[in-house]
Design a protein around this motif. Structure first.
Motif, short mmCIF file in Angstrom:
data_model
loop_
_atom_site.label_atom_id
_atom_site.label_comp_id
_atom_site.label_asym_id
_atom_site.label_seq_id
_atom_site.Cartn_x
_atom_site.Cartn_y
_atom_site.Cartn_z
N LEU A 1 0.96 -1.17 -0.08
CA LEU A 1 0.28 0.10 0.37
C LEU A 1 0.92 1.73 0.39
O LEU A 1 1.79 1.45 0.76
CB LEU A 1 -1.29 0.18 1.64
CG LEU A 1 -2.03 1.46 1.28
CD1 LEU A 1 -2.61 0.76 0.64
CD2 LEU A 1 -2.17 1.21 2.30
N LEU A 2 0.53 1.74 -0.99
CA LEU A 2 1.71 3.18 -0.92
C LEU A 2 0.44 4.71 -1.01
O LEU A 2 0.33 4.54 -1.59
CB LEU A 2 2.04 3.21 -2.41
CG LEU A 2 3.41 4.19 -2.51
CD1 LEU A 2 4.27 3.79 -3.53
CD2 LEU A 2 2.78 5.89 -3.06
N MET A 3 0.95 5.47 -0.12
CA MET A 3 0.01 6.90 -0.35
C MET A 3 1.72 7.94 -0.61
O MET A 3 1.90 8.35 0.52
CB MET A 3 -0.42 7.02 1.06
CG MET A 3 -1.47 5.99 1.65
SD MET A 3 -2.05 5.68 3.90
CE MET A 3 -1.20 5.36 4.28
N GLU A 4 0.57 8.71 -0.70
CA GLU A 4 1.73 9.86 -1.17
C GLU A 4 1.16 11.17 -0.74
O GLU A 4 -0.27 11.77 -1.21
CB GLU A 4 1.77 9.97 -2.72
CG GLU A 4 3.34 11.09 -3.14
CD GLU A 4 3.25 10.84 -4.31
OE1 GLU A 4 4.65 11.80 -4.67
OE2 GLU A 4 3.05 10.25 -6.04
N ARG A 5 1.63 11.91 0.26
CA ARG A 5 0.95 13.46 0.73
C ARG A 5 2.54 14.49 0.44
O ARG A 5 3.33 14.19 0.27
CB ARG A 5 0.57 12.90 2.14
CG ARG A 5 -0.42 11.99 2.27
CD ARG A 5 -1.27 12.47 1.34
NE ARG A 5 -2.94 11.92 1.95
CZ ARG A 5 -3.18 10.50 1.06
NH1 ARG A 5 -2.78 10.60 -0.27
NH2 ARG A 5 -4.33 9.64 1.86
N ASP A 6 1.46 15.83 0.79
CA ASP A 6 2.69 17.28 0.80
C ASP A 6 3.61 16.27 2.00
O ASP A 6 4.93 17.29 1.56
CB ASP A 6 1.78 17.88 1.14
CG ASP A 6 0.72 18.80 0.37
OD1 ASP A 6 0.79 17.98 -1.44
OD2 ASP A 6 -0.07 19.05 0.24
N TRP A 7 3.77 16.03 3.19
CA TRP A 7 4.34 15.66 3.73
C TRP A 7 5.10 14.42 3.44
O TRP A 7 6.31 13.73 4.19
CB TRP A 7 3.72 15.06 5.49
CG TRP A 7 1.89 14.46 5.52
CD1 TRP A 7 1.28 14.91 5.43
CD2 TRP A 7 2.85 13.27 5.15
NE1 TRP A 7 0.18 13.33 5.59
CE2 TRP A 7 1.48 12.37 4.86
CE3 TRP A 7 3.55 12.08 5.63
CZ2 TRP A 7 0.87 11.19 5.19
CZ3 TRP A 7 3.36 10.44 5.18
CH2 TRP A 7 1.57 10.20 4.96
N GLY A 8 5.29 13.40 2.90
CA GLY A 8 6.06 12.41 2.64
C GLY A 8 4.62 11.80 1.52
O GLY A 8 3.85 11.04 1.34
N THR A 9 6.03 10.17 1.45
CA THR A 9 5.09 8.39 1.00
C THR A 9 5.29 7.96 1.25
O THR A 9 6.38 7.84 2.65
CB THR A 9 5.97 8.75 -0.53
OG1 THR A 9 6.16 8.81 -1.61
CG2 THR A 9 5.70 7.39 -0.34
N LEU A 10 4.40 7.36 2.39
CA LEU A 10 4.84 6.46 2.82
C LEU A 10 4.44 4.84 2.31
O LEU A 10 3.30 4.98 1.41
CB LEU A 10 3.72 6.31 4.24
CG LEU A 10 3.63 5.09 5.03
CD1 LEU A 10 4.74 5.23 6.08
CD2 LEU A 10 2.19 5.52 6.21
N GLU A 11 4.84 3.72 3.07
CA GLU A 11 4.29 3.05 2.17
C GLU A 11 4.31 1.23 2.83
O GLU A 11 5.19 1.37 3.52
CB GLU A 11 5.62 2.34 0.87
CG GLU A 11 5.76 3.34 -0.26
CD GLU A 11 7.04 2.78 -1.23
OE1 GLU A 11 7.01 1.57 -1.48
OE2 GLU A 11 8.30 3.65 -0.59
N VAL A 12 3.37 0.40 2.74
CA VAL A 12 3.39 -0.55 3.82
C VAL A 12 3.75 -2.03 2.92
O VAL A 12 2.85 -2.23 2.04
CB VAL A 12 1.75 -0.02 4.79
CG1 VAL A 12 2.12 -1.65 5.73
CG2 VAL A 12 2.22 0.76 5.73
N TYR A 13 4.52 -2.50 3.58
CA TYR A 13 4.25 -3.80 2.89
C TYR A 13 4.30 -4.78 3.44
O TYR A 13 3.94 -5.80 4.86
CB TYR A 13 6.13 -4.24 2.84
CG TYR A 13 6.41 -2.89 1.36
CD1 TYR A 13 6.76 -3.76 0.19
CD2 TYR A 13 7.31 -1.78 1.49
CE1 TYR A 13 6.64 -2.48 -0.76
CE2 TYR A 13 7.54 -1.02 0.62
CZ TYR A 13 7.45 -1.11 -0.21
OH TYR A 13 8.15 -0.61 -1.19
#
Length: 394
Positions: free
Chosen positions: A146-158
């Motif tokens: 799961l990848l979430m891209e926001r103004d504060w950065g990119t978070l990836e969960v595997y």
């Protein structure tokens, strides 16, 4: 066996290629020749060998570009070492873009890290050790990402669903430990063995000229320890680990600075650390031409000891990258790593040159110099080699 495994996927890829939507089927066939400069330490090993490879890649976009299917399969046949004959489904995944996140499901290859000589934070995929010893080639890893891209950065969960064991060259192969590895005798610290579900997180962000990454992995260590068995062979042991990593890269004019570090903790043991960092400086337009010359230096530190020891505990690497920037995309890379404790050296030379739109030539030479008995490269002291590969793309 390799050819049959690959050919069973050809009808599937061909059928997908004729479905609606933007799609592409491509790949290459390669022929590789490798010759060693010294006699092997084991009489069963050969002085030279030929191998052939086949790589197929496919993708298809649909749903107005919000969904994609990707497939990649690779196989190799080797004339000298039957254990190097292998095929791997490197990627077969589905991707979908939602309003607030992206979802990947299937077999993928994921690369983390920024440094040139050692890839400390890159822990998702198992090394394809049959292809090369540099850790650049990887096996596909089943996962949900799961990848979430926001103004504060990119978070990836595997969520990593299942474990891929490392494959080793056989008795006849070169670039191996002094004793053959019995892959069937693999031992796991986890009771679930290869069915253990691993997980990982990664946060990354770009702040001006800075690329920042912070990651954590918990699960089965991709790098096995090799234990001596009663049969006089080596058995892989896969421990459970927790590893937190950071990678940083910044550009300052002609300077490119890179850094990676990990905090490594095997289950039931103390925490250990490793780091690598350095720079690459590029001279543009050498001799009033379009060619560029980059010089690089990296220092490698690793305090892991005993069975966890690595070959890069207190080493410095220097090298140069020469890019002609011509129509043939000719590029030459040379690097030497030296152990500051015992003087062992590893030299690497790589050349790539496109002959035309379809043909590519890659040359490689590696040398293990002044190998100390306490250094892991001592087992490879007679394995200096030259390699040439020709690839035909389609």
């Amino acid at each position: 066996m390799v050819n049959r495994k690959i050919l069973t996927l050809l009808p599937l890829l061909a059928a997908l290629n004729h479905t609606a939507g933007a799609n592409e089927l491509s790949g290459y066939a390669g022929l590789e020749a490798r010759a060693f400069t010294a006699d092997p330490l084991d009489s069963a090993q050969s002085d030279a060998g030929l191998s052939a490879s086949l790589n197929l890649e496919y993708y298809r976009d649909f749903d107005d570009g919000n969904q994609r299917v990707v497939a990649n399969v690779f196989g190799r046949w080797d004339s000298e070492d039957n254990d190097r004959n292998h095929a791997d489904l490197g990627e077969l995944y589905w991707w979908k873009a939602y309003d607030n996140f992206e979802l990947y499901a299937g077999v993928r290859k994921v690369f983390w890290g920024v440094t040139e000589t050692v890839h400390l934070v890159d822990v998702i995929n198992q090394d394809d050790a049959l292809e090369n010893i540099d850790g650049e080639d990887k096996l596909g890893q089943p996962m949900i990402n799961l990848l979430m891209e926001r103004d504060w950065g990119t978070l990836e969960v595997y969520g990593l669903l299942g474990f891929r064991e490392r494959q080793f060259v056989g008795r006849e192969g070169r670039l191996r430990a002094p004793l053959p590895v019995d892959e069937d005798a693999a031992v796991y610290q986890s009771d679930r063995e290869e069915k253990h579900i691993d997980w990982a997180l990664r946060y990354s962000h770009v702040l001006g000229d800075w690329d920042l990454g912070l990651s954590h992995f918990s699960g089965t260590n991709r790098d096995p320890l090799l234990l001596l068995t009663e049969d006089g062979l080596l058995a892989p042991y896969y421990a459970q680990i927790d590893q937190t990593g950071v990678d940083i890269q910044t550009t300052r004019g002609d300077w490119l600075w890179k850094f990676e570090a990990i905090s490594f903790k095997p289950r039931g043991e103390g925490r250990q650390t490793a780091a690598v960092g350095g720079f690459e400086y590029t001279f543009y337009g050498i001799g009033e031409t379009v060619s560029d010359l980059g010089v690089l230096m990296e220092y490698q530190f690793d305090d892991r000891t005993g069975p966890w020891s690595t070959a890069s505990q207190n080493d410095i690497a220097i090298g140069a990258r020469y890019a002609l920037n011509n129509t043939q995309d000719t590029e030459l890379l040379f690097a030497v790593s030296t152990d500051l404790d015992n003087g062992s050296r590893f030299s690497n030379l790589e050349l790539t040159h496109r002959l035309n739109d379809r043909w590519l030539m890659e040359a490689e030479a590696r040398f293990f110099g002044n190998a100390d008995e306490e250094d892991p490269t001592y087992n490879l002291r007679n394995d200096d080699y030259f390699q040439l590969e020709l690839r035909r793309y389609f």
